[in-house]
Scaffold this active site. Structure first.
Site, PDB file in Angstrom:
ATOM      1  N   GLY A   4       0.778  -1.233   0.000  1.00 47.37           N
ATOM      2  CA  GLY A   4       0.000   0.000   0.000  1.00 47.37           C
ATOM      3  C   GLY A   4       0.811   1.285   0.000  1.00 47.37           C
ATOM      4  N   LEU A  26     -10.385  -7.452 -12.866  1.00 51.39           N
ATOM      5  CA  LEU A  26     -11.700  -6.881 -12.565  1.00 51.39           C
ATOM      6  C   LEU A  26     -12.792  -7.592 -13.352  1.00 51.39           C
ATOM      7  CD1 LEU A  26     -11.219  -3.003 -12.560  1.00 51.39           C
ATOM      8  CD2 LEU A  26     -10.932  -4.625 -10.694  1.00 51.39           C
ATOM      9  N   HIS A  63       1.103   1.012 -13.508  1.00 53.67           N
ATOM     10  CA  HIS A  63       1.903  -0.129 -13.969  1.00 53.67           C
ATOM     11  C   HIS A  63       3.377   0.276 -13.905  1.00 53.67           C
ATOM     12  CE1 HIS A  63       2.786  -3.855 -16.005  1.00 53.67           C
ATOM     13  NE2 HIS A  63       3.665  -3.178 -16.724  1.00 53.67           N
ATOM     14  N   GLU A  96     -10.925  -3.157 -21.322  1.00 55.31           N
ATOM     15  CA  GLU A  96     -11.113  -4.614 -21.241  1.00 55.31           C
ATOM     16  C   GLU A  96      -9.795  -5.396 -21.382  1.00 55.31           C
ATOM     17  OE1 GLU A  96     -13.278  -2.608 -22.584  1.00 55.31           O
ATOM     18  OE2 GLU A  96     -15.233  -3.178 -21.761  1.00 55.31           O
ATOM     19  N   ALA A 110       8.948   7.386  -9.564  1.00 54.49           N
ATOM     20  CA  ALA A 110       7.882   7.543 -10.560  1.00 54.49           C
ATOM     21  C   ALA A 110       6.481   7.288  -9.999  1.00 54.49           C
ATOM     22  CB  ALA A 110       8.146   6.625 -11.746  1.00 54.49           C
TER      23      ALA A 110
END
Ligand code: GRF
Length: 207
Positions: A12, A94, A110, A148, A180
């Site tokens: 986290g 998801l 990412h 998607e 970053a």
């Protein structure tokens, strides 16, 4: 005020970067209304609780089928009613209905410069292993909208990070996070919360 739900699976630190940016007013017009983890041991849940943010664990392991998990996950999301869903190191795919219902209202971080080292199989340390194996001299991180596909949605922000000669995947992962991820994730949320960007034909533009 943009309502954020942050989905997490691990430490986290990106969640912490968002919490800190809201406190410091580097993110304005946004509040975190809930944190959802698929992993009950995620330290991210503690971080949420320490800041008085409602935190929930919804794990596929606790349901008889993926369909039942998807339903519980969707239901919690609907209850929290976010304007933006933030995937901050969330390792669960998801449900497609969620992606459809929250079109251009889900973002992901990412740890590479998309389209390098992304897509199926590139998560966590594997991304940095791939970068080192290929011998790239620059890597980085990307915040993008979720569609998607896997890591295929419109790119919001990217930041480059240098690869050093004696990097290990762990050392590179840490540098990419520090230099970053923790910077561009809060920045992207602030842009969205203040209505500064729009998506046209799959490309993100500043308004
Ligand atoms: C980050 O490297 C993120 O890019 C990735 O998982 C990691 C999450 O770290 N996909 P944390 O849980 O935010 O500390």
């Amino acid at each position: 005020m943009l309502k954020l739900v942050v989905c997490v699976s691990g430490g986290g630190t990106n969640l912490q970067a968002i919490i800190d940016a809201i406190t410091d007013k580097r993110i304005t017009n946004a509040e975190i209304v809930g944190v959802i983890s698929n992993n009950k041991n995620a330290y991210a849940l503690e971080r949420a609780k320490n800041h008085g943010i409602p935190a929930y664990c919804i794990s596929p392991k606790d349901f008889a089928s993926r369909e039942q998990f998807n339903q519980a996950f969707l239901q919690k999301m609907q209850e929290l009613d976010p304007g933006l869903i933030v995937l901050a190191g969330f390792l669960v795919v998801l449900p497609e209905t969620m992606i459809k219902s929250y079109h251009n209202r889900i973002i992901n971080i990412h740890p590479s410069l998309i389209p390098s080292f992304c897509g199926t199989g590139f998560y966590g340390l594997k991304v940095h292993e791939g970068a080192l194996k290929r011998g790239v001299k620059t890597t980085g991180a990307t915040v993008h909208f979720v569609d998607e596909g896997t890591d295929t949605g419109p790119i919001i922000l990217q930041k480059a990070v240098m690869v050093e000669a004696d990097d290990t995947p762990e050392i590179l992962q840490k540098r990419v996070m520090e230099q970053a991820e923790w910077e561009i994730m809060p920045k992207a949320i602030d842009l969205i919360a203040n209505d500064k960007i729009e998506v046209k034909d799959g490309i993100v533009w500043r308004k």
